[in-house]
Enzyme design. Structure first.
Site, PDB file in Angstrom:
ATOM      1  CB  SER A  14      15.976  26.216 -29.057  1.00  0.00           C
ATOM      2  OG  SER A  14      16.170  27.592 -28.819  1.00  0.00           O
ATOM      3  CG  ASP A  32      21.355  29.741 -33.759  1.00  0.00           C
ATOM      4  OD1 ASP A  32      20.567  30.699 -33.643  1.00  0.00           O
ATOM      5  OD2 ASP A  32      21.168  28.643 -33.210  1.00  0.00           O
ATOM      6  CG  HIS A  73      17.549  28.945 -33.517  1.00  0.00           C
ATOM      7  ND1 HIS A  73      18.521  28.531 -32.629  1.00  0.00           N
ATOM      8  CD2 HIS A  73      16.367  28.832 -32.852  1.00  0.00           C
ATOM      9  CE1 HIS A  73      17.959  28.190 -31.489  1.00  0.00           C
ATOM     10  NE2 HIS A  73      16.653  28.349 -31.596  1.00  0.00           N
TER      11      HIS A  73
END
Length: 227
Positions: free
Chosen positions: A117, A171, A202
């Protein structure tokens, strides 16, 4: 610049290679440390894992709450989500950590840089900008900062370095299309990127962990017995 603090997971014997793994927003170096045994890497590979802690800063989209973050997020609009100044500051801090590892005797081509991320944003930012070649890059559930500046700022050191990009098809935080855009942008620029997607949100999943393990072994296990 003070060196980033980190969680240090050392191999049983001599260190022959290092993976530097950057966490996501609001997490810490402790968040991904438990993944090391799940990767089931051969002890003979001598791979040390370093999980740096991002600094604590106010994050705009979270009401200015202070948390560990590699950069501020002022809007969820992906075009402007990554605060460029913050990205560059964190990229410099991670580069200083890599420089220290190299100065301590780890060849740059025995280092893999990984990130999830926000950590993946820093990883992809450094991919074309590092002044030395790494063994590989891993970018998970992430996107690209400053894509319009890639051509002007990219160096050639890691043009041929393998890059593993993984993303969840479900996600809700970083849309699949954002990861695909980063992949396509680097591919068009001549980088050696690969793309994998998984039925997950995610996060990471068992299949992705298995493929990360294979990637790390392909990049770091070769010649390990000779070192």
């Amino acid at each position: 610049m003070a060196l980033l603090p980190f969680v240090d997971v050392k191999p049983q014997g001599e260190t022959k290679a290092v993976v530097v793994w950057l966490h996501g927003l609001g997490d810490s170096g402790h968040g991904f440390a438990p993944i090391v045994p799940e990767l089931r890497l051969p002890a003979a590979a001598g791979i040390r894992f370093i999980f740096p802690h991002a600094p604590e800063i106010p994050v705009t989209v979270n009401g200015g709450m202070r948390m560990r973050a590699w950069y501020d997020i002022k809007t969820m609009d992906l075009t402007n989500r990554a605060d460029e100044e913050g990205v560059r500051q964190s990229a410099a801090a991670v580069t200083a950590l890599l420089d220290k590892l190299i100065a301590d005797g780890i060849p740059s081509e025995r280092i893999v840089l990984a990130g999830f991320s926000q950590g993946g944003v820093i990883t992809l930012h450094l991919l074309p900008r590092l002044p030395y070649k790494l063994a590989g890059f891993i970018a998970l559930s992430t996107y690209m900062a400053c894509p319009d500046k890639l051509t002007a700022e990219m160096l050639s050191h890691n043009k041929a370095t393998p890059v593993f990009i993984g993303h969840g098809t479900q996600d809700p935080v970083v849309p699949l299309a954002a990861g695909q855009q980063a992949y396509q942008t680097f591919k068009a620029a001549g980088f050696k990127v690969s793309w994998q997607d998984y039925r997950m949100p995610h996060s990471v999943c068992a299949q992705e962990i298995d493929e990360i393990s294979r990637f790390l072994q392909s990049r770091l296990l070769q010649h390990a017995e000779e070192l």
